[in-house]
Scaffold this motif. Structure first.
Motif, mmCIF file in Angstrom:
data_model
loop_
_atom_site.group_PDB
_atom_site.id
_atom_site.type_symbol
_atom_site.label_atom_id
_atom_site.label_comp_id
_atom_site.label_asym_id
_atom_site.label_seq_id
_atom_site.Cartn_x
_atom_site.Cartn_y
_atom_site.Cartn_z
ATOM 1 N N ALA A 72 0.850 -1.188 0.000
ATOM 2 C CA ALA A 72 0.000 0.000 0.000
ATOM 3 C C ALA A 72 0.882 1.232 0.000
ATOM 4 C CB ALA A 72 -0.889 -0.015 1.231
ATOM 5 N N ILE A 73 0.488 2.265 -0.708
ATOM 6 C CA ILE A 73 1.265 3.494 -0.791
ATOM 7 C C ILE A 73 0.359 4.674 -0.502
ATOM 8 C CG2 ILE A 73 2.769 4.857 -2.259
ATOM 9 C CD1 ILE A 73 3.449 2.512 -3.780
ATOM 10 N N SER A 74 0.859 5.604 0.286
ATOM 11 C CA SER A 74 0.048 6.773 0.596
ATOM 12 C C SER A 74 0.547 7.989 -0.160
ATOM 13 C CB SER A 74 0.065 7.014 2.099
ATOM 14 O OG SER A 74 1.364 6.948 2.602
ATOM 15 N N SER A 75 -0.137 9.121 0.008
ATOM 16 C CA SER A 75 0.058 10.243 -0.909
ATOM 17 C C SER A 75 0.530 11.505 -0.212
ATOM 18 C CB SER A 75 -1.260 10.524 -1.635
ATOM 19 O OG SER A 75 -1.148 11.686 -2.398
ATOM 20 N N PRO A 101 17.393 4.168 -2.802
ATOM 21 C CA PRO A 101 16.295 4.588 -1.928
ATOM 22 C C PRO A 101 15.480 5.710 -2.559
ATOM 23 C CG PRO A 101 18.327 4.326 -0.671
ATOM 24 C CD PRO A 101 18.709 4.201 -2.117
ATOM 25 N N VAL A 102 14.191 5.755 -2.249
ATOM 26 C CA VAL A 102 13.289 6.756 -2.814
ATOM 27 C C VAL A 102 13.395 8.055 -2.022
ATOM 28 C CG1 VAL A 102 10.876 7.345 -3.244
ATOM 29 C CG2 VAL A 102 11.675 5.016 -3.639
ATOM 30 N N HIS A 103 13.732 9.145 -2.690
ATOM 31 C CA HIS A 103 13.688 10.456 -2.040
ATOM 32 C C HIS A 103 12.581 11.291 -2.673
ATOM 33 C CE1 HIS A 103 15.738 12.175 -5.505
ATOM 34 N NE2 HIS A 103 16.810 11.407 -5.308
ATOM 35 N N ASN A 104 12.402 12.485 -2.153
ATOM 36 C CA ASN A 104 11.267 13.296 -2.601
ATOM 37 C C ASN A 104 11.421 13.840 -4.019
ATOM 38 O OD1 ASN A 104 10.060 12.804 -0.186
ATOM 39 N ND2 ASN A 104 10.562 14.772 0.750
ATOM 40 N N GLY A 105 12.652 13.796 -4.561
ATOM 41 C CA GLY A 105 12.821 14.141 -5.965
ATOM 42 C C GLY A 105 12.194 13.088 -6.860
ATOM 43 N N HIS A 106 12.361 11.811 -6.475
ATOM 44 C CA HIS A 106 11.672 10.743 -7.198
ATOM 45 C C HIS A 106 10.157 10.946 -7.122
ATOM 46 C CE1 HIS A 106 15.389 8.206 -5.978
ATOM 47 N NE2 HIS A 106 15.563 8.669 -7.204
ATOM 48 N N ALA A 107 9.690 11.272 -5.926
ATOM 49 C CA ALA A 107 8.252 11.478 -5.747
ATOM 50 C C ALA A 107 7.733 12.595 -6.639
ATOM 51 C CB ALA A 107 7.952 11.792 -4.276
ATOM 52 N N LYS A 133 12.654 -2.154 2.517
ATOM 53 C CA LYS A 133 12.249 -1.659 3.830
ATOM 54 C C LYS A 133 12.140 -0.139 3.811
ATOM 55 C CE LYS A 133 11.186 -1.941 8.143
ATOM 56 N NZ LYS A 133 9.906 -2.548 8.557
ATOM 57 N N GLN A 134 13.089 0.504 3.140
ATOM 58 C CA GLN A 134 13.040 1.961 3.024
ATOM 59 C C GLN A 134 11.826 2.393 2.225
ATOM 60 O OE1 GLN A 134 13.570 4.093 0.202
ATOM 61 N NE2 GLN A 134 13.930 6.034 1.283
ATOM 62 N N HIS A 135 11.525 1.675 1.145
ATOM 63 C CA HIS A 135 10.348 2.007 0.340
ATOM 64 C C HIS A 135 9.078 1.890 1.178
ATOM 65 C CE1 HIS A 135 13.172 2.018 -2.782
ATOM 66 N NE2 HIS A 135 12.770 1.010 -3.525
ATOM 67 N N GLU A 136 9.006 0.856 2.007
ATOM 68 C CA GLU A 136 7.814 0.677 2.844
ATOM 69 C C GLU A 136 7.636 1.850 3.797
ATOM 70 O OE1 GLU A 136 6.757 -3.931 3.453
ATOM 71 O OE2 GLU A 136 8.672 -3.361 4.352
ATOM 72 N N LYS A 137 8.736 2.325 4.372
ATOM 73 C CA LYS A 137 8.644 3.469 5.283
ATOM 74 C C LYS A 137 8.251 4.738 4.534
ATOM 75 C CE LYS A 137 9.613 1.498 9.163
ATOM 76 N NZ LYS A 137 8.572 1.389 10.212
ATOM 77 N N VAL A 138 8.775 4.875 3.307
ATOM 78 C CA VAL A 138 8.382 6.015 2.480
ATOM 79 C C VAL A 138 6.874 5.993 2.253
ATOM 80 C CG1 VAL A 138 8.513 6.928 0.129
ATOM 81 C CG2 VAL A 138 10.607 6.331 1.346
ATOM 82 N N LEU A 139 6.351 4.793 2.011
ATOM 83 C CA LEU A 139 4.920 4.668 1.764
ATOM 84 C C LEU A 139 4.127 4.983 3.018
ATOM 85 C CD1 LEU A 139 5.032 1.344 -0.293
ATOM 86 C CD2 LEU A 139 5.483 3.687 -1.019
ATOM 87 N N GLU A 140 4.605 4.478 4.134
ATOM 88 C CA GLU A 140 3.915 4.741 5.401
ATOM 89 C C GLU A 140 3.889 6.228 5.721
ATOM 90 O OE1 GLU A 140 5.725 2.486 8.511
ATOM 91 O OE2 GLU A 140 5.317 0.542 7.559
ATOM 92 N N ASP A 141 4.969 6.928 5.382
ATOM 93 C CA ASP A 141 5.042 8.361 5.678
ATOM 94 C C ASP A 141 4.218 9.194 4.702
ATOM 95 O OD1 ASP A 141 6.682 7.685 7.731
ATOM 96 O OD2 ASP A 141 8.395 8.881 7.100
ATOM 97 N N PRO A 190 11.195 11.203 6.947
ATOM 98 C CA PRO A 190 11.971 10.784 8.122
ATOM 99 C C PRO A 190 12.076 9.273 8.298
ATOM 100 C CG PRO A 190 10.493 12.605 8.679
ATOM 101 C CD PRO A 190 10.142 12.178 7.293
ATOM 102 N N GLY A 191 10.977 8.562 8.089
ATOM 103 C CA GLY A 191 11.013 7.108 8.257
ATOM 104 C C GLY A 191 11.950 6.446 7.279
ATOM 105 N N GLY A 192 11.932 6.902 6.043
ATOM 106 C CA GLY A 192 12.817 6.345 5.030
ATOM 107 C C GLY A 192 14.270 6.628 5.329
ATOM 108 N N TRP A 193 14.560 7.852 5.803
ATOM 109 C CA TRP A 193 15.938 8.198 6.142
ATOM 110 C C TRP A 193 16.435 7.374 7.329
ATOM 111 C CZ3 TRP A 193 19.678 10.303 3.607
ATOM 112 C CH2 TRP A 193 20.845 10.664 4.277
#
Length: 467
Positions: free
Chosen positions: A3-6, A255-261, A302-310, A440-443
């Motif tokens: 699941a991914i949030s927005s 790892p996914v950063h906000n530039g990717h987003a 794991k980092q992607h999952e935290k990115v999604l959670e955040d 923060p979670g991803g970092w």
């Protein structure tokens, strides 16, 4: 499915189009969506995007190479009677890629004619005269002793480290493995220090064996991530279930950063402006071999999952899956493979940014490839005419907005470029990036990974990947 949030990103920058590009060409689909003029930074007035059904796989059919379930035990017994070739870890990854149809219409490891077409034309001509893109050789190397063991047999068994049969390769062809030619044609250099070359080619055999592949059981890794490894057929089913009228793929190995987003979110906004009703993102991290200093897949996921959670992307319009291919770091040559494989998974749009599949020169202090050549090559590559290429400007950290934004050359002093090397250095030193660079979670996961490396180097048992 993950699941991914927005997270809503403000003031997205317009897509930058290229001249003579496959960006927004007509697709053979039932109805068309209107497009805007080039002057708006969107689709050119002489082109149109069609939307509706999923794009057809290369060759018109997804080529899966599995033994029928009812025949598996029989084929396993047959394999035990054949000459055996032991697969390396990378070989097994290519078996996985071939078996699920990522390389459709290939029916197995390349024979010599396919190998030569790939090396010299970055494409393969089919029996009907059509051309499909194929830029990276998918081959299996054997040494002299294995060649002698095979003798006159027309079939061989491919086995794992414990001699368990994985697949049967039939109607085989054995031909010379000209390593120098392969390396020069694929990477554009024979400089020492190319990671994939050192890992998979330099010490491999002097012969290549091609043939028709039949995989006895679907490849599984039992690493806790198999649920993310959706095949092209499974992805197509998922896109259909979601009523996608466009699928845009984003390839990454970091790892996914906000530039990717920013790239992904702005792409969806643009597709909606073009007239699509439900564009779906395929967030598709590479899951095969990567070089030693890249973050391992377990930690990236794991980092992607935290990115999604955040809260970075919308779960209703995003599918997360692992792309099983090994990584070559072959720049403009390899990015064609990355794009072509996503066609087979149902994507008709492909996001490409700066220096895709690139790396630093192994001997000199410079990039191995021109940063813009990847997207330019994609726009002209034979066999990719049906794919819409979405090139973007570089995303960087905008100090005036405290977040990632597309670089504005009129005010360069306002931007900070945080390279992968810089990001890794900050994480290793347990330092924080600027606010807005990564959630923060991803970092935190990235810092935990480098802490685990430091613990191992200090003689302590590294912490397991957090769950």
């Amino acid at each position: 499915m993950a699941a991914i949030s927005s997270l809503s990103l403000k003031t997205p920058t317009k897509i930058q189009s290229l001249t003579k590009t496959h960006y927004a060409i007509p697709l053979n689909l039932p109805f068309s969506c209107r497009s805007k003029s080039k002057r708006t930074g969107s689709i050119g007035s002489r082109t149109r995007i069609r939307c509706g059904l999923l794009i057809e796989p290369d060759g018109g059919k997804l080529v899966e190479l599995f033994v029928e379930e009812s025949q598996r035990e029989l084929k396993r017994e047959d394999a035990l009677k054949l000459p055996k070739i032991k697969l390396t870890k990378i070989d097994l990854e290519w078996v996985h890629v071939l078996s699920e149809g990522w390389a459709s219409p290939l029916k197995g490891f390349m024979r010599e004619d396919e190998f030569l077409q790939t090396l010299h034309f970055n494409s393969i001509r089919l029996e009907d005269g059509s051309v499909v893109n194929m830029s990276v050789p998918i081959v299996l190397a054997i040494d002299d002793s294995q060649k002698n063991l095979i003798g006159g047999s027309s079939s061989v068994a491919l086995v794992d480290d414990e001699n368990n049969p994985i697949a049967i390769l039939s109607d085989i062809e054995i031909y010379k493995h000209n390593k120098e030619e392969r390396i020069a044609r694929t990477w554009g250099t024979t400089a020492p220090g190319l990671p994939y070359v050192d890992e998979a080619i330099t010490h491999s055999g002097n012969w290549l064996i091609g043939g028709d592949l039949k995989v006895i059981d679907p490849v599984k890794y039992n690493d806790g991530l198999d649920r993310f490894r959706l095949s092209p057929a499974e992805l197509r089913d998922e896109f259909t279930r979601r009523n996608a009228d466009a699928v845009f793929a984003f390839q990454l190995r970091n790892p996914v950063h906000n530039g990717h987003a920013l790239l992904m979110t702005d792409t969806r906004r643009r597709l909606l402006e073009m007239g699509f009703k439900n564009p779906v993102l395929l967030l598709h991290p590479l899951g095969g071999y990567t070089k030693a200093d890249d973050v391992p897949l377990q930690w990236r996921m794991k980092q992607h999952e935290k990115v999604l959670e955040d809260g970075v992307l919308d779960p209703e319009t995003t599918v997360v899956s692992i792309f099983p291919s090994p990584m070559h770091y072959a720049g403009p040559t390899e990015v064609q493979w990355h794009a072509k494989a996503r066609i087979n998974a149902g994507a008709n749009f492909y996001i490409v940014g700066r220096d895709p599949a690139g790396m630093s020169h192994p001997l000199e202090k410079r990039d191995l490839y021109d940063a813009d050549h990847g997207k330019k090559v994609l726009s002209m590559a034979p066999g990719l005419e049906r794919l819409n290429i979405l090139p973007f400007r570089v995303a960087a950290y905008d100090k005036t907005k405290n977040g990632m934004a597309f670089f504005d050359p009129s005010r360069p002093q306002d931007f900070i470029f945080i390279s992968g090397t810089k990001m890794r250095t900050l994480a290793k030193n347990n330092e924080s990036p600027p606010d807005g660079f990564m959630c923060p979670g991803g970092w935190k996961v990235l810092v935990e990974y480098y802490d685990s490396l430091a613990a191992a180097e200090n003689g302590r048992v590294a912490e397991p990947v957090p769950s």
